[in-house]
Design a protein around this motif. Structure first.
Motif, PDB file in Angstrom:
ATOM      1  N   GLU A 205       0.834  -1.197   0.000  1.00  0.00           N
ATOM      2  CA  GLU A 205       0.000   0.000   0.000  1.00  0.00           C
ATOM      3  C   GLU A 205       0.870   1.250   0.000  1.00  0.00           C
ATOM      4  N   ALA A 206       0.329   2.329  -0.559  1.00  0.00           N
ATOM      5  CA  ALA A 206       0.958   3.631  -0.389  1.00  0.00           C
ATOM      6  C   ALA A 206       0.824   4.032   1.081  1.00  0.00           C
ATOM      7  N   ALA A 207       1.906   4.558   1.658  1.00  0.00           N
ATOM      8  CA  ALA A 207       1.890   4.908   3.078  1.00  0.00           C
ATOM      9  C   ALA A 207       0.818   5.943   3.413  1.00  0.00           C
ATOM     10  N   LEU A 208       0.450   6.767   2.428  1.00  0.00           N
ATOM     11  CA  LEU A 208      -0.595   7.760   2.661  1.00  0.00           C
ATOM     12  C   LEU A 208      -1.994   7.145   2.681  1.00  0.00           C
ATOM     13  N   TYR A 209      -2.106   5.894   2.211  1.00  0.00           N
ATOM     14  CA  TYR A 209      -3.414   5.220   2.147  1.00  0.00           C
ATOM     15  C   TYR A 209      -3.308   3.805   2.720  1.00  0.00           C
ATOM     16  N   PRO A 210      -3.034   3.689   4.040  1.00  0.00           N
ATOM     17  CA  PRO A 210      -2.829   2.383   4.659  1.00  0.00           C
ATOM     18  C   PRO A 210      -4.144   1.711   5.070  1.00  0.00           C
ATOM     19  N   SER A 211      -5.071   1.610   4.156  1.00  0.00           N
ATOM     20  CA  SER A 211      -6.411   1.125   4.497  1.00  0.00           C
ATOM     21  C   SER A 211      -6.397  -0.307   5.022  1.00  0.00           C
ATOM     22  N   PHE A 212      -5.725  -1.206   4.306  1.00  0.00           N
ATOM     23  CA  PHE A 212      -5.685  -2.601   4.754  1.00  0.00           C
ATOM     24  C   PHE A 212      -4.814  -2.760   5.995  1.00  0.00           C
ATOM     25  N   ALA A 213      -3.705  -2.035   6.048  1.00  0.00           N
ATOM     26  CA  ALA A 213      -2.859  -2.109   7.246  1.00  0.00           C
ATOM     27  C   ALA A 213      -3.660  -1.711   8.481  1.00  0.00           C
ATOM     28  N   ASN A 214      -4.447  -0.662   8.370  1.00  0.00           N
ATOM     29  CA  ASN A 214      -5.299  -0.252   9.492  1.00  0.00           C
ATOM     30  C   ASN A 214      -6.300  -1.337   9.839  1.00  0.00           C
ATOM     31  N   ALA A 215      -6.974  -1.877   8.833  1.00  0.00           N
ATOM     32  CA  ALA A 215      -8.034  -2.856   9.078  1.00  0.00           C
ATOM     33  C   ALA A 215      -7.492  -4.148   9.674  1.00  0.00           C
ATOM     34  N   LEU A 216      -6.331  -4.584   9.211  1.00  0.00           N
ATOM     35  CA  LEU A 216      -5.791  -5.861   9.668  1.00  0.00           C
ATOM     36  C   LEU A 216      -5.068  -5.748  11.007  1.00  0.00           C
ATOM     37  N   ARG A 217      -4.504  -4.585  11.280  1.00  0.00           N
ATOM     38  CA  ARG A 217      -3.705  -4.423  12.497  1.00  0.00           C
ATOM     39  C   ARG A 217      -4.430  -3.667  13.599  1.00  0.00           C
ATOM     40  N   GLY A 218      -5.651  -3.260  13.315  1.00  0.00           N
ATOM     41  CA  GLY A 218      -6.400  -2.507  14.304  1.00  0.00           C
ATOM     42  C   GLY A 218      -5.825  -1.135  14.554  1.00  0.00           C
ATOM     43  N   GLU A 219      -5.183  -0.566  13.549  1.00  0.00           N
ATOM     44  CA  GLU A 219      -4.563   0.744  13.702  1.00  0.00           C
ATOM     45  C   GLU A 219      -5.477   1.833  13.149  1.00  0.00           C
ATOM     46  N   ASP A 220      -5.087   3.066  13.378  1.00  0.00           N
ATOM     47  CA  ASP A 220      -5.891   4.200  12.924  1.00  0.00           C
ATOM     48  C   ASP A 220      -4.980   5.268  12.313  1.00  0.00           C
ATOM     49  N   ALA A 221      -4.043   4.817  11.481  1.00  0.00           N
ATOM     50  CA  ALA A 221      -3.142   5.767  10.814  1.00  0.00           C
ATOM     51  C   ALA A 221      -3.944   6.657   9.868  1.00  0.00           C
ATOM     52  N   PRO A 222      -3.580   7.913   9.743  1.00  0.00           N
ATOM     53  CA  PRO A 222      -4.326   8.823   8.863  1.00  0.00           C
ATOM     54  C   PRO A 222      -4.284   8.351   7.416  1.00  0.00           C
ATOM     55  N   ILE A 223      -5.355   8.627   6.699  1.00  0.00           N
ATOM     56  CA  ILE A 223      -5.487   8.232   5.295  1.00  0.00           C
ATOM     57  C   ILE A 223      -5.783   9.474   4.463  1.00  0.00           C
ATOM     58  N   GLY A 224      -4.987   9.673   3.408  1.00  0.00           N
ATOM     59  CA  GLY A 224      -5.255  10.772   2.494  1.00  0.00           C
ATOM     60  C   GLY A 224      -4.010  11.543   2.153  1.00  0.00           C
ATOM     61  N   GLY A 225      -4.106  12.310   1.068  1.00  0.00           N
ATOM     62  CA  GLY A 225      -2.996  13.137   0.616  1.00  0.00           C
ATOM     63  C   GLY A 225      -2.611  12.806  -0.805  1.00  0.00           C
ATOM     64  N   PRO A 226      -1.871  13.712  -1.445  1.00  0.00           N
ATOM     65  CA  PRO A 226      -1.464  13.493  -2.838  1.00  0.00           C
ATOM     66  C   PRO A 226      -0.389  12.421  -2.933  1.00  0.00           C
ATOM     67  N   THR A 227      -0.623  11.427  -3.772  1.00  0.00           N
ATOM     68  CA  THR A 227       0.330  10.337  -3.945  1.00  0.00           C
ATOM     69  C   THR A 227       0.575  10.075  -5.417  1.00  0.00           C
ATOM     70  N   LEU A 228       1.800   9.703  -5.748  1.00  0.00           N
ATOM     71  CA  LEU A 228       2.126   9.292  -7.105  1.00  0.00           C
ATOM     72  C   LEU A 228       1.372   8.024  -7.482  1.00  0.00           C
ATOM     73  N   ALA A 229       1.021   7.229  -6.477  1.00  0.00           N
ATOM     74  CA  ALA A 229       0.334   5.960  -6.711  1.00  0.00           C
ATOM     75  C   ALA A 229      -1.176   6.139  -6.582  1.00  0.00           C
ATOM     76  N   GLU A 230      -1.752   7.032  -7.399  1.00  0.00           N
ATOM     77  CA  GLU A 230      -3.181   7.315  -7.262  1.00  0.00           C
ATOM     78  C   GLU A 230      -4.035   6.089  -7.585  1.00  0.00           C
ATOM     79  N   GLY A 231      -3.490   5.132  -8.315  1.00  0.00           N
ATOM     80  CA  GLY A 231      -4.247   3.927  -8.642  1.00  0.00           C
ATOM     81  C   GLY A 231      -4.540   3.047  -7.445  1.00  0.00           C
TER      82      GLY A 231
END
Length: 412
Positions: A205-231
């Motif tokens: 995952e792009a570090a700015l969009y850690p959606s699965f990392a949050n879901a699997l690890r029970g974390e709440d890292a912020p999501i969002g921001g401009p990324t080169l990996a927009e896909g």
């Protein structure tokens, strides 16, 4: 609880897709192997007709529509690659298509989608907003909604590339796969773990969009921001994909923007391959976490190559700057005839290539009889840059670095 798809679903998709999408090559990458310490092979999904793996799931979904659904048409939301894939194959099959894309979608992807004959609507800042509009259109016009990842046929279609990879290279230890909403990695994990139970599937995952990392690890890292990996800039994980990722994906690696940029540049320079940010995420993970992959046989999914040419050029130059192969500096010295020629000759003798020169006499912090010369040079590598600047300093020219924030107070 059973998963949304099984290996039989992926094999059924492979039968339908045979001859309809490209069975892309899995190519050994000795340059990337030397760079990473792993034995790398790359699955070149950037060679598909629309430049990404998305054709597999899109076509398999469209192929399952009945005659009435085909007549009414389809609607999809996408940041680009799913949009192009749906538009391309919908036109091939004679199905009307409406594509809703976020306003910030790269121009090349929006224009390519229009070029495939789809009606394109730019709505919202995120995929969530674009998706809400697409669902409203589906209800209003009676269109079939083609989800980019949370759909069993889409997931099964994407998984066919894993069958191809392991068919060509059954000795692979790892498959490293970009993750957005999880459609690709879910299909790959189901197929790969069925064919070779001991294989390790690693999602990226792009570090700015850690959606699965949050879901699997029970974390709440912020999501969002401009990324080169927009896909793969997805804020919400799929409801169908999450259980598969939880059960079958071995690890999730989050990669930052400099790592993604480095991976895009490395594909271009070491593998002669053009990739978008999301497509390079797998390599970014191997570069960022050599401890996970050193000495292993790694299959990278280069998931897409739809990057704007100007953005690619900017990424390449930025990487040269990170490697100190491009350097900017200011020389302040007495103004005298032939100064520019002398500096240019000296740089030439040192093997540096001058990219840009700016000559100024009007800065108030410079004595009236002095002059500033701002120079940007290209060198072979960081060591060469250091040698060039040290030589200028020993000549008494006192080069001062110019960085992103302006002139530094220190010399080289």
């Amino acid at each position: 609880m059973p998963h949304a798809i099984t290996i039989d679903d992926v094999r059924a998709a492979a039968e339908v897709l045979r001859g309809q999408v490209l069975a892309t090559p899995l190519v050994p990458a000795p340059g990337l192997s030397a760079l990473t310490g792993a034995t790398i092979a790359v699955k070149h999904e950037n060679m598909q007709a629309t430049g990404s793996f998305k054709e597999r799931g899109a076509l398999y979904k469209l192929s399952g529509l009945d005659a009435e659904e085909r007549r009414r048409g389809v609607v999809a939301m996408s940041a680009g690659n799913h949009a192009q894939a749906v538009a391309y194959h919908a036109r091939r099959l004679g199905i009307p298509a409406v594509i809703v894309m976020p306003v910030g979608t790269p121009l090349v992807k929006a224009e390519n989608t229009r070029g495939h004959g789809a009606e394109v609507q730019l709505v919202g800042e995120t995929l969530v907003e674009a998706g809400a509009h697409a669902r409203a259109l589906a209800a209003e016009r009676g269109l079939v909604f083609v989800h980019p990842y949370d759909d069993p046929r889409v997931m099964a279609g994407q998984g066919t590339l894993a069958l191809e990879m392991l068919g060509e290279a059954p000795d692979l230890d790892d498959l490293v796969v970009p993750i957005g909403g999880g459609g690709l990695v879910s299909g790959v994990a189901v197929a790969a773990r069925a064919v070779k139970p001991g294989i390790r599937v690693v999602g990226v995952e792009a570090a700015l969009y850690p959606s699965f990392a949050n879901a699997l690890r029970g974390e709440d890292a912020p999501i969002g921001g401009p990324t080169l990996a927009e896909g793969i800039a997805v804020k919400t994980v799929g409801t169908l994909t999450l259980p598969i990722v939880r059960d079958l994906v071995s690890d999730i690696v989050c990669v930052d923007e400099p790592a993604i940029e480095r991976a895009v540049a490395s594909f271009a320079t070491h593998s002669r391959s053009m990739t978008e940010g999301a497509g390079a995420a797998g390599l970014a993970a191997v570069l960022s976490r050599p401890d996970l992959f050193a000495g292993r046989r790694v299959g990278l999914v280069l998931s897409g190559g739809n990057i704007d040419a100007r953005l690619l050029a900017a990424v390449m130059v930025r990487e040269l700057e990170r490697e100190n192969r491009i350097a900017s500096f200011r020389i302040t010295t007495a103004d005298r005839p032939g100064l520019l020629g002398a500096i240019a000759s000296r740089l030439g003798s040192l093997g540096a290539n001058i990219l840009e020169v700016s000559h100024g006499r009007l800065f108030l912090d410079v004595p009236a009889k002095s002059v500033t010369v701002d120079v940007t040079i290209e060198t072979r590598n960081g060591t060469h840059t250091s040698d060039v600047l040290a030589a200028l300093a020993s000549d008494g020219l006192d080069p001062r670095p110019i960085g992103p924030t302006g002139l530094s107070e220190t010399t080289y």
